[in-house]
Motif scaffolding. Structure first.
Motif, PDB file in Angstrom:
ATOM      1  N   GLY A 217      31.515  48.972  38.459  1.00  0.00           N
ATOM      2  CA  GLY A 217      32.573  49.953  39.036  1.00  0.00           C
ATOM      3  C   GLY A 217      32.149  50.994  39.973  1.00  0.00           C
ATOM      4  N   SER A 218      30.727  50.959  40.105  1.00  0.00           N
ATOM      5  CA  SER A 218      29.979  52.084  40.883  1.00  0.00           C
ATOM      6  C   SER A 218      29.578  51.630  42.308  1.00  0.00           C
ATOM      7  CB  SER A 218      28.717  52.549  40.074  1.00  0.00           C
ATOM      8  OG  SER A 218      28.083  53.546  40.598  1.00  0.00           O
ATOM      9  N   GLY A 219      29.409  52.232  43.067  1.00  0.00           N
ATOM     10  CA  GLY A 219      28.660  52.010  44.369  1.00  0.00           C
ATOM     11  C   GLY A 219      27.220  52.623  44.426  1.00  0.00           C
ATOM     12  N   LEU A 225      24.749  55.882  34.778  1.00  0.00           N
ATOM     13  CA  LEU A 225      25.467  55.888  33.594  1.00  0.00           C
ATOM     14  C   LEU A 225      26.880  56.955  33.729  1.00  0.00           C
ATOM     15  CD1 LEU A 225      23.284  55.835  30.664  1.00  0.00           C
ATOM     16  CD2 LEU A 225      24.657  53.767  31.738  1.00  0.00           C
ATOM     17  N   PRO A 226      26.203  58.005  34.637  1.00  0.00           N
ATOM     18  CA  PRO A 226      27.783  58.838  34.965  1.00  0.00           C
ATOM     19  C   PRO A 226      28.844  58.164  35.586  1.00  0.00           C
ATOM     20  CG  PRO A 226      25.690  60.070  34.979  1.00  0.00           C
ATOM     21  CD  PRO A 226      25.404  58.595  35.127  1.00  0.00           C
ATOM     22  N   ASP A 227      28.424  57.297  36.592  1.00  0.00           N
ATOM     23  CA  ASP A 227      29.406  56.796  37.471  1.00  0.00           C
ATOM     24  C   ASP A 227      29.990  55.204  37.094  1.00  0.00           C
ATOM     25  OD1 ASP A 227      30.717  57.369  40.079  1.00  0.00           O
ATOM     26  OD2 ASP A 227      29.467  55.590  40.875  1.00  0.00           O
ATOM     27  N   GLU A 230      33.705  52.299  32.156  1.00  0.00           N
ATOM     28  CA  GLU A 230      34.021  52.396  30.456  1.00  0.00           C
ATOM     29  C   GLU A 230      33.548  51.020  29.835  1.00  0.00           C
ATOM     30  OE1 GLU A 230      34.294  54.816  28.110  1.00  0.00           O
ATOM     31  OE2 GLU A 230      34.209  56.179  29.922  1.00  0.00           O
ATOM     32  N   GLU A 231      34.003  49.927  30.635  1.00  0.00           N
ATOM     33  CA  GLU A 231      33.700  48.496  30.074  1.00  0.00           C
ATOM     34  C   GLU A 231      32.188  48.281  30.419  1.00  0.00           C
ATOM     35  OE1 GLU A 231      34.762  43.945  31.116  1.00  0.00           O
ATOM     36  OE2 GLU A 231      35.209  45.366  32.719  1.00  0.00           O
ATOM     37  N   ALA A 232      31.517  48.676  31.379  1.00  0.00           N
ATOM     38  CA  ALA A 232      30.182  48.487  31.601  1.00  0.00           C
ATOM     39  C   ALA A 232      29.314  49.345  30.770  1.00  0.00           C
ATOM     40  CB  ALA A 232      29.821  48.599  33.164  1.00  0.00           C
ATOM     41  N   ARG A 233      29.584  50.417  30.442  1.00  0.00           N
ATOM     42  CA  ARG A 233      28.928  51.350  29.826  1.00  0.00           C
ATOM     43  C   ARG A 233      29.059  50.907  28.195  1.00  0.00           C
ATOM     44  NH1 ARG A 233      27.826  57.563  30.518  1.00  0.00           N
ATOM     45  NH2 ARG A 233      26.736  57.944  28.784  1.00  0.00           N
ATOM     46  N   SER A 234      30.138  50.578  27.658  1.00  0.00           N
ATOM     47  CA  SER A 234      30.364  50.023  26.441  1.00  0.00           C
ATOM     48  C   SER A 234      29.557  48.815  26.132  1.00  0.00           C
ATOM     49  CB  SER A 234      31.762  49.677  26.005  1.00  0.00           C
ATOM     50  OG  SER A 234      31.881  49.226  24.865  1.00  0.00           O
TER      51      SER A 234
END
Length: 295
Positions: A217-219, A225-227, A230-234
């Motif tokens: 979800g991030s570039g 982690l702040p960017d 939620e799926e990836a962080r979980s």
């Protein structure tokens, strides 16, 4: 990994080098002042990869130039490594320890990094791959890694660059065979950034056919982690073991406290200093046991 003064100076020098071709001195001064002001306002969450994204936007705003397009370069290096895949896979499977061998080759692939280096030479990549005497993984870390996988139920594999992802695919295949009950999820970048691997690259090399692959979800050129989604962080927070490829992932994740095994080459002066290593020396270190030197 918190901002390092050495890294900050390196980034500033690169920004100055980028604008040398322009002639408007007052505008160049204003540009550098805005870059330095962003550094002055940096928080604990900021890191070099996240700030690099902001600097690119500032650069485009001042100089009205499009973002660099690495599409063709990514295809070129993906195709290069895919042309070697069958031979490398056969050789790795025939080695005394296919998993260790696969991780060593995946680490060699970390050379393909246009963020850390101004030029990536295909002949150098091929030479490193063909070199007979390859640098082994740290034996104690590798023993601990295998021991943890025997008991683990989930593994997250964080990729880094194009081309390199083909070697990651071989490693994931071997991990699946060796630990058939292990749930493996591969996470790639969520948006195009330099030559980092995205879902498009994962599909191109067939990685999506053998494993669950998601974008983060991030570039940002790492796993900031702040960017991330939620799926990836979980997935990261719940994983028993994480394999993290590349310097950018180390810069964004170090000190997060997760059970991460970092796998990368030391490609810049900062990493050479932090790990007291030779240029392009390979690292296989765990988040909880890594010891860094003063830069």
């Amino acid at each position: 990994m918190r901002l390092d003064p050495y890294c900050m100076c390196c980034q500033l020098n690169k920004q100055e080098q980028r604008i040398r071709k322009f002639t408007d001195k007052e505008k160049k001064v204003a540009y550098m002042q805005e870059i330095m002001m962003r550094y002055a306002q940096a928080t604990e969450d900021d890191c070099a990869p996240s700030l690099s994204v902001e600097f690119k936007k500032i650069y485009q705003k001042y100089w009205n130039v499009p973002a660099e397009d690495y599409t063709e370069i990514k295809k070129e290096f993906n195709q290069l490594m895919m042309s070697l895949e069958d031979d490398l896979s056969r050789m790795i499977h025939q080695s005394p320890d296919p998993l260790e061998s696969a991780l060593i080759y995946a680490r060699i692939g970390n050379y393909i990094d246009f963020a850390a280096m101004s030029h990536v030479d295909k002949d150098v990549v091929l030479s490193m791959i063909r070199e007979e005497k390859k640098e082994s993984l740290d034996p104690e870390e590798y023993r601990q890694f295998c021991s943890e996988l025997e008991k683990a139920s989930s593994l997250v594999y964080l990729t880094d660059n194009c081309g390199e992802i083909v070697l990651d695919k071989i490693a994931v295949e071997i991990l699946r065979k060796r630990y058939p009950d292990l749930k493996i999820t591969v996470i790639v970048r969520g948006k195009p950034v330099i030559n980092d691997a995205t879902l498009e690259d994962a599909r191109m090399c067939g990685l999506t056919e053998i494993a669950d692959v998601i974008g983060n979800g991030s570039g940002v050129g790492g796993t900031w982690l702040p960017d991330i989604s939620e799926e990836a962080r979980s997935l990261l927070e719940q994983a028993d073991v994480i394999i993290s490829k590349g310097q950018g992932n180390f810069e964004t994740l170090h000190e997060c406290g997760l059970n991460i095994y970092y796998l990368f080459l030391c490609k810049c002066d900062l990493f050479v200093r932090l790990f007291d290593a030779d240029p392009f020396q390979g690292m296989f270190v765990n988040e909880k046991r890594v010891m860094l030197h003063e830069a």
